[in-house]
Design a protein around this motif. Structure first.
Motif, PDB file in Angstrom:
ATOM      1  N   PRO A   1      26.983  43.249  35.435  1.00  0.00           N
ATOM      2  CA  PRO A   1      26.764  42.632  34.117  1.00  0.00           C
ATOM      3  C   PRO A   1      27.796  41.603  33.658  1.00  0.00           C
ATOM      4  CG  PRO A   1      27.585  44.866  33.862  1.00  0.00           C
ATOM      5  CD  PRO A   1      27.292  44.689  35.319  1.00  0.00           C
ATOM      6  N   PHE A   2      28.889  41.400  34.420  1.00  0.00           N
ATOM      7  CA  PHE A   2      29.923  40.444  33.999  1.00  0.00           C
ATOM      8  C   PHE A   2      30.379  39.671  35.221  1.00  0.00           C
ATOM      9  CE2 PHE A   2      34.279  39.192  32.741  1.00  0.00           C
ATOM     10  CZ  PHE A   2      33.985  38.571  31.530  1.00  0.00           C
ATOM     11  N   ASP A   3      30.261  38.336  35.180  1.00  0.00           N
ATOM     12  CA  ASP A   3      30.524  37.550  36.387  1.00  0.00           C
ATOM     13  C   ASP A   3      31.742  36.632  36.271  1.00  0.00           C
ATOM     14  OD1 ASP A   3      29.650  35.579  34.694  1.00  0.00           O
ATOM     15  OD2 ASP A   3      28.160  34.744  36.065  1.00  0.00           O
ATOM     16  N   MET A   4      32.679  36.962  35.369  1.00  0.00           N
ATOM     17  CA  MET A   4      33.860  36.110  35.187  1.00  0.00           C
ATOM     18  C   MET A   4      35.161  36.850  35.499  1.00  0.00           C
ATOM     19  SD  MET A   4      32.694  33.151  34.530  1.00  0.00           S
ATOM     20  CE  MET A   4      34.201  32.314  34.025  1.00  0.00           C
ATOM     21  N   LEU A   5      35.099  37.890  36.297  1.00  0.00           N
ATOM     22  CA  LEU A   5      36.306  38.618  36.684  1.00  0.00           C
ATOM     23  C   LEU A   5      37.208  37.739  37.543  1.00  0.00           C
ATOM     24  CD1 LEU A   5      34.713  42.022  37.745  1.00  0.00           C
ATOM     25  CD2 LEU A   5      35.990  41.585  35.645  1.00  0.00           C
ATOM     26  N   CYS A   6      38.522  37.936  37.450  1.00  0.00           N
ATOM     27  CA  CYS A   6      39.435  37.229  38.343  1.00  0.00           C
ATOM     28  C   CYS A   6      39.453  37.943  39.690  1.00  0.00           C
ATOM     29  CB  CYS A   6      40.842  37.163  37.751  1.00  0.00           C
ATOM     30  SG  CYS A   6      41.744  38.729  37.765  1.00  0.00           S
ATOM     31  N   GLY A   7      40.103  37.356  40.674  1.00  0.00           N
ATOM     32  CA  GLY A   7      40.116  37.919  42.015  1.00  0.00           C
ATOM     33  C   GLY A   7      40.694  39.315  42.078  1.00  0.00           C
ATOM     34  N   ALA A   8      41.791  39.561  41.353  1.00  0.00           N
ATOM     35  CA  ALA A   8      42.418  40.885  41.369  1.00  0.00           C
ATOM     36  C   ALA A   8      41.509  41.937  40.738  1.00  0.00           C
ATOM     37  CB  ALA A   8      43.758  40.842  40.633  1.00  0.00           C
ATOM     38  N   ALA A   9      40.735  41.544  39.734  1.00  0.00           N
ATOM     39  CA  ALA A   9      39.818  42.486  39.086  1.00  0.00           C
ATOM     40  C   ALA A   9      38.683  42.868  40.026  1.00  0.00           C
ATOM     41  CB  ALA A   9      39.268  41.885  37.800  1.00  0.00           C
ATOM     42  N   VAL A  10      38.211  41.926  40.838  1.00  0.00           N
ATOM     43  CA  VAL A  10      37.174  42.238  41.824  1.00  0.00           C
ATOM     44  C   VAL A  10      37.728  43.240  42.838  1.00  0.00           C
ATOM     45  CG1 VAL A  10      35.676  41.311  43.631  1.00  0.00           C
ATOM     46  CG2 VAL A  10      36.040  39.998  41.542  1.00  0.00           C
ATOM     47  N   ALA A  11      38.977  43.033  43.273  1.00  0.00           N
ATOM     48  CA  ALA A  11      39.615  43.978  44.191  1.00  0.00           C
ATOM     49  C   ALA A  11      39.733  45.356  43.540  1.00  0.00           C
ATOM     50  CB  ALA A  11      40.988  43.458  44.606  1.00  0.00           C
ATOM     51  N   PHE A  12      40.018  45.384  42.238  1.00  0.00           N
ATOM     52  CA  PHE A  12      40.112  46.640  41.499  1.00  0.00           C
ATOM     53  C   PHE A  12      38.763  47.349  41.485  1.00  0.00           C
ATOM     54  CE2 PHE A  12      40.071  48.945  37.331  1.00  0.00           C
ATOM     55  CZ  PHE A  12      41.033  49.890  37.639  1.00  0.00           C
ATOM     56  N   LYS A  13      37.687  46.576  41.385  1.00  0.00           N
ATOM     57  CA  LYS A  13      36.342  47.159  41.420  1.00  0.00           C
ATOM     58  C   LYS A  13      36.076  47.806  42.775  1.00  0.00           C
ATOM     59  CE  LYS A  13      35.365  46.320  37.304  1.00  0.00           C
ATOM     60  NZ  LYS A  13      35.102  47.447  36.375  1.00  0.00           N
TER      61      LYS A  13
END
Length: 215
Positions: A71-83
């Motif tokens: 539902p949210f497509d503006m995460l930074c790179g580190a946040a994607v890694a956190f996911k």
């Protein structure tokens, strides 16, 4: 920037079987093909716009994919890694290996990166930045603690301005002016003495960067 074929070949020779990217890889079709030939699985975690042809990776985490319903497509790179970390914890069995809620202590770097990468501070980014600051004010990382001290920042009252104008430029100075591993070593330092030396080194590199920009 991005995946390096020579590095992939070297890692494969050293016995590496899995490569996880952070904040890059979404356009690296050829490097991933090389990794596959060398029997190295690649998991891409990235937040940049996706090309028409995606790399043939084992898995790709990127909320900007057309087929992604996150539902949210503006995460930074580190946040994607956190996911990715959150997903692994949800699906895996880590009983006795990590305590419940352990991953929340990673939010110091997620929050720092969210502010430093200048992604829109709306939606989930605002939540990550908010709680990231809370964790950053208590972070036990010796390298960061020493960097705060070198910059005369009160850890208990760190603000987004401290990140944007003081902390992030020092971390970024490593790759701009020297070796990015210096910043990595600071963030992962376990020894206070080593952390202090790295913090001072980053501060000097930032001074060099400022002088270069001025000239």
């Amino acid at each position: 920037y991005g995946l390096n074929i020579l590095a992939i070949e070297r890692l494969a020779k050293e016995g590496t079987k899995l490569l996880i990217t952070v904040d890059c890889g979404i356009t690296d079709v050829m490097p991933v093909e090389v990794a596959n030939k060398l029997m190295v699985d690649v998991i891409i975690s990235d937040h940049h716009l996706t090309p028409d042809k995606l790399p043939p990776a084992y898995a790709i985490l990127n909320s900007k994919r057309d087929d992604c319903d996150y539902p949210f497509d503006m995460l930074c790179g580190a946040a994607v890694a956190f996911k990715l970390v959150q997903g692994l914890i949800t699906r895996g069995n880590f009983v006795g290996k990590i305590s419940p809620g352990w991953e929340k202590w990673l939010l110091d770097l997620v929050g720092l990166s969210t502010v430093a990468d200048m992604v829109p501070l709306t939606g989930e980014n605002r939540v990550l930045a908010h709680y990231g600051l809370k964790v950053l004010r208590k972070t036990p990382r010796p390298g960061l603690q020493k960097l705060f001290r070198v910059l005369n920042i009160n850890q208990a009252t760190i603000t987004e301005d401290d990140i944007g104008f003081m902390i992030a430029p020092r971390i970024n100075a490593a790759s701009r002016m020297s070796d990015p591993r210096i910043a990595f070593d600071l963030l992962t330092a376990e020894d206070a003495g080593n952390g202090e030396a790295l913090a001072k080194q980053l501060n000097k590199l930032n001074d060099v960067r400022k002088g270069t920009v001025a000239s």
